[in-house]
Design a protein around this motif. Structure first.
Motif, PDB file in Angstrom:
ATOM      1  N   LEU A 104       1.392  -1.129   0.196  1.00 36.23           N
ATOM      2  CA  LEU A 104       0.003   0.012  -0.111  1.00 36.23           C
ATOM      3  C   LEU A 104       1.175   0.840   0.270  1.00 36.23           C
ATOM      4  O   LEU A 104       1.580   1.292   0.492  1.00 36.23           O
ATOM      5  N   ARG A 105       0.396   1.901  -0.744  1.00 35.41           N
ATOM      6  CA  ARG A 105       1.376   3.211  -1.210  1.00 35.41           C
ATOM      7  C   ARG A 105      -0.139   4.062  -0.847  1.00 35.41           C
ATOM      8  O   ARG A 105      -0.521   4.515  -0.999  1.00 35.41           O
ATOM      9  N   PHE A 106       0.529   5.455   0.335  1.00 30.45           N
ATOM     10  CA  PHE A 106      -0.466   6.257   0.758  1.00 30.45           C
ATOM     11  C   PHE A 106       0.842   8.280   1.114  1.00 30.45           C
ATOM     12  O   PHE A 106       1.847   7.654   1.696  1.00 30.45           O
ATOM     13  N   PRO A 107      -0.264   9.144   0.527  1.00 28.79           N
ATOM     14  CA  PRO A 107       0.319   9.904   1.534  1.00 28.79           C
ATOM     15  C   PRO A 107       0.237  10.585   3.135  1.00 28.79           C
ATOM     16  O   PRO A 107      -1.145   9.820   3.480  1.00 28.79           O
ATOM     17  N   TYR A 108       1.630  10.617   3.554  1.00 27.38           N
ATOM     18  CA  TYR A 108       1.146  10.741   4.550  1.00 27.38           C
ATOM     19  C   TYR A 108       2.092  12.153   5.529  1.00 27.38           C
ATOM     20  O   TYR A 108       3.054  12.919   4.721  1.00 27.38           O
ATOM     21  N   PHE A 109       0.930  12.957   6.321  1.00 29.64           N
ATOM     22  CA  PHE A 109       1.253  14.447   6.786  1.00 29.64           C
ATOM     23  C   PHE A 109       2.178  14.465   8.012  1.00 29.64           C
ATOM     24  O   PHE A 109       1.510  13.692   8.636  1.00 29.64           O
ATOM     25  N   VAL A 110       3.062  14.622   8.025  1.00 29.31           N
ATOM     26  CA  VAL A 110       3.686  15.086   9.347  1.00 29.31           C
ATOM     27  C   VAL A 110       3.259  17.020   9.713  1.00 29.31           C
ATOM     28  O   VAL A 110       3.206  17.565   8.762  1.00 29.31           O
ATOM     29  N   ARG A 111       3.114  16.805  10.422  1.00 29.86           N
ATOM     30  CA  ARG A 111       2.625  17.955  11.586  1.00 29.86           C
ATOM     31  C   ARG A 111       3.904  18.865  12.145  1.00 29.86           C
ATOM     32  O   ARG A 111       4.422  18.993  12.692  1.00 29.86           O
ATOM     33  N   LYS A 112       4.739  19.633  10.871  1.00 31.45           N
ATOM     34  CA  LYS A 112       5.997  21.070  11.875  1.00 31.45           C
ATOM     35  C   LYS A 112       6.219  21.954  12.249  1.00 31.45           C
ATOM     36  O   LYS A 112       5.484  22.740  11.852  1.00 31.45           O
ATOM     37  N   SER A 113       6.567  22.402  13.086  1.00 29.13           N
ATOM     38  CA  SER A 113       6.944  23.248  13.814  1.00 29.13           C
ATOM     39  C   SER A 113       8.472  24.344  13.141  1.00 29.13           C
ATOM     40  O   SER A 113       9.180  23.517  13.096  1.00 29.13           O
ATOM     41  N   ALA A 114       7.860  25.517  12.388  1.00 31.07           N
ATOM     42  CA  ALA A 114       9.206  26.240  12.311  1.00 31.07           C
ATOM     43  C   ALA A 114       9.688  26.410  13.243  1.00 31.07           C
ATOM     44  O   ALA A 114       9.751  26.965  13.829  1.00 31.07           O
ATOM     45  N   PRO A 115      11.205  26.366  12.416  1.00 30.37           N
ATOM     46  CA  PRO A 115      12.140  26.857  13.969  1.00 30.37           C
ATOM     47  C   PRO A 115      12.568  27.718  14.399  1.00 30.37           C
ATOM     48  O   PRO A 115      12.965  27.662  15.746  1.00 30.37           O
ATOM     49  N   VAL A 116      11.554  28.343  13.866  1.00 31.70           N
ATOM     50  CA  VAL A 116      12.046  30.343  15.020  1.00 31.70           C
ATOM     51  C   VAL A 116      11.362  31.018  15.254  1.00 31.70           C
ATOM     52  O   VAL A 116      10.531  31.209  16.570  1.00 31.70           O
ATOM     53  N   SER A 117      10.038  30.682  14.790  1.00 26.28           N
ATOM     54  CA  SER A 117       8.252  31.667  14.714  1.00 26.28           C
ATOM     55  C   SER A 117       7.899  30.323  15.355  1.00 26.28           C
ATOM     56  O   SER A 117       6.687  31.071  16.183  1.00 26.28           O
ATOM     57  N   GLY A 118       8.032  28.982  15.386  1.00 26.10           N
ATOM     58  CA  GLY A 118       7.127  28.418  15.928  1.00 26.10           C
ATOM     59  C   GLY A 118       5.903  28.087  14.961  1.00 26.10           C
ATOM     60  O   GLY A 118       4.751  27.108  15.089  1.00 26.10           O
ATOM     61  N   VAL A 119       5.505  29.004  14.201  1.00 24.08           N
ATOM     62  CA  VAL A 119       4.264  28.185  13.085  1.00 24.08           C
ATOM     63  C   VAL A 119       4.191  26.789  12.007  1.00 24.08           C
ATOM     64  O   VAL A 119       5.235  26.119  12.330  1.00 24.08           O
ATOM     65  N   SER A 120       2.825  26.632  12.630  1.00 21.92           N
ATOM     66  CA  SER A 120       3.009  25.288  12.154  1.00 21.92           C
ATOM     67  C   SER A 120       2.153  24.820  11.224  1.00 21.92           C
ATOM     68  O   SER A 120       1.453  25.253  10.437  1.00 21.92           O
ATOM     69  N   SER A 121       2.709  24.078   9.967  1.00 22.33           N
ATOM     70  CA  SER A 121       2.243  23.873   8.966  1.00 22.33           C
ATOM     71  C   SER A 121       2.487  21.971   8.584  1.00 22.33           C
ATOM     72  O   SER A 121       3.274  21.698   9.288  1.00 22.33           O
ATOM     73  N   LEU A 122       1.533  21.254   7.654  1.00 26.47           N
ATOM     74  CA  LEU A 122       2.386  20.067   7.478  1.00 26.47           C
ATOM     75  C   LEU A 122       2.310  19.711   5.974  1.00 26.47           C
ATOM     76  O   LEU A 122       2.718  20.780   4.980  1.00 26.47           O
ATOM     77  N   LEU A 123       3.551  19.011   6.004  1.00 27.35           N
ATOM     78  CA  LEU A 123       4.386  18.226   4.776  1.00 27.35           C
ATOM     79  C   LEU A 123       3.895  17.166   4.991  1.00 27.35           C
ATOM     80  O   LEU A 123       4.175  15.909   5.428  1.00 27.35           O
ATOM     81  N   ASP A 124       3.820  17.075   3.604  1.00 27.38           N
ATOM     82  CA  ASP A 124       3.180  15.701   2.936  1.00 27.38           C
ATOM     83  C   ASP A 124       4.159  14.975   2.511  1.00 27.38           C
ATOM     84  O   ASP A 124       5.433  15.043   1.799  1.00 27.38           O
ATOM     85  N   ILE A 125       4.684  13.368   3.195  1.00 28.76           N
ATOM     86  CA  ILE A 125       5.796  12.705   2.682  1.00 28.76           C
ATOM     87  C   ILE A 125       4.892  11.046   2.068  1.00 28.76           C
ATOM     88  O   ILE A 125       4.237  10.652   2.941  1.00 28.76           O
ATOM     89  N   GLU A 126       5.908  10.963   1.254  1.00 29.27           N
ATOM     90  CA  GLU A 126       5.504   9.382   0.574  1.00 29.27           C
ATOM     91  C   GLU A 126       5.283   8.534   1.000  1.00 29.27           C
ATOM     92  O   GLU A 126       6.643   7.980   1.154  1.00 29.27           O
ATOM     93  N   VAL A 127       4.848   7.432   1.560  1.00 28.70           N
ATOM     94  CA  VAL A 127       4.503   6.183   2.401  1.00 28.70           C
ATOM     95  C   VAL A 127       4.740   5.205   1.653  1.00 28.70           C
ATOM     96  O   VAL A 127       3.196   4.914   0.766  1.00 28.70           O
ATOM     97  N   ARG A 128       4.999   4.054   1.446  1.00 26.74           N
ATOM     98  CA  ARG A 128       4.977   2.742   1.357  1.00 26.74           C
ATOM     99  C   ARG A 128       4.816   1.652   2.224  1.00 26.74           C
ATOM    100  O   ARG A 128       6.199   1.641   1.862  1.00 26.74           O
ATOM    101  N   TRP A 129       4.441   1.047   2.280  1.00 25.16           N
ATOM    102  CA  TRP A 129       4.658  -0.237   2.684  1.00 25.16           C
ATOM    103  C   TRP A 129       3.941  -1.544   2.076  1.00 25.16           C
ATOM    104  O   TRP A 129       3.626  -1.909   1.563  1.00 25.16           O
ATOM    105  N   ARG A 130       5.295  -2.954   2.763  1.00 23.04           N
ATOM    106  CA  ARG A 130       4.924  -3.958   2.194  1.00 23.04           C
ATOM    107  C   ARG A 130       5.123  -5.281   2.795  1.00 23.04           C
ATOM    108  O   ARG A 130       6.118  -5.081   3.487  1.00 23.04           O
TER     109      ARG A 130
END
Length: 264
Positions: A104-130
């Protein structure tokens, strides 16, 4: 489910095949399905693309394709990489098979905080499990992540009076699992091996930080894969692995790539 007797129809797939040639893999590919993925927080909803196959003995004409979909319909709990062996065993039982594989392949979203301001946003990662289940009853599980990052050229930094060229990179890590890992674990290995992480949202102070962080931490594409390999070599949960980095060069019209493959 068995149909009532009055609706019973011929089962052509189960009829014998006179050619007696076994098939290594038969099933479905490109099956998209909504799933919940177990994560470090609440389960994450996403859409996965499945490939599901079983081995077919030489005496049987065909497999029952509908049962692959029935397997997904029957599941009502989040997916975790540690559950794949049990899922494969269920598939083999439903299709009366001795070997098989699920991907199964799927986009996985991680929530990250910017290094100085701390503003939060999502980053998408492609994942495959087999998972591959063999006739010997042994199941092997692997996980792959494709992680965006930043790399800065050490040679450019060394020879330039000011500045250095950098580029966005994709770091692909596939590991054979000896023990469960989270998606976040493998993402962290990739990001720590790069010149700097990337983020979905940055303010000006953050942009200054990531630019200077990359400048202070230059990496060739060779450095990226070697640093990932060092981390994987030290992780008891990892058997064999393949690591590949691709730098989308900012001063050339081609990419630079490097790969390390190690068997279990």
């Amino acid at each position: 489910m068995n149909a009532p007797d009055r609706f019973r129809l011929p089962d052509v797939q189960s009829q014998p095949d006179q050619r007696n040639i076994a098939i290594d893999a038969v099933g479905v590919r490109g099956l998209r399905y909504p799933v919940a993925i177990a994560s470090q927080g609440a389960p994450q909803m996403t859409v996965a693309t499945f490939a599901m196959t079983v081995g077919l003995d030489g005496a049987t004409k065909g497999t029952h394709m509908s049962r692959f979909v029935e397997l997904l319909e029957a599941r009502n709990t989040p997916y975790a990489v540690a559950d794949l062996a049990a899922l494969a065993a269920d598939m083999l039982a439903r299709l009366d098979a001795r070997s098989g594989a699920i991907e199964l392949r799927f986009p996985y979203f991680v929530r990250k905080s910017a290094p100085v301001s701390g503003v939060s946003s999502l980053l998408d990662i492609e994942v495959r499990w087999r998972v591959r289940a063999g006739a010997d009853g042994v199941a092997t599980t692997s996980m792959q992540v494709v992680v965006p990052a930043t790399s800065l050229c050490p040679c450019s930094k060394e020879i330039s009076s000011y500045g250095a060229h950098n580029q966005r990179s994709l770091i692909t890590i596939e590991v054979d699992l000896k023990a469960p890992m989270t998606v976040e674990d493998l993402i962290g290995v990739a990001e720590r091996s790069a010149s700097c992480e990337v983020y979905g949202l940055l303010k000006r102070a953050d942009e200054k930080y990531v630019t200077e962080r990359a400048y202070d931490n230059p990496k060739f594409v060779e450095d990226l894969v070697r640093d990932v390999a060092l981390a994987l070599n030290a992780d008891a949960r990892v058997g064999g692995y393949v690591v590949e980095a691709e730098n989308f060069e900012s001063i050339h019209n081609h990419s630079a790539i490097a790969r390390i493959a190690r068997p279990a």
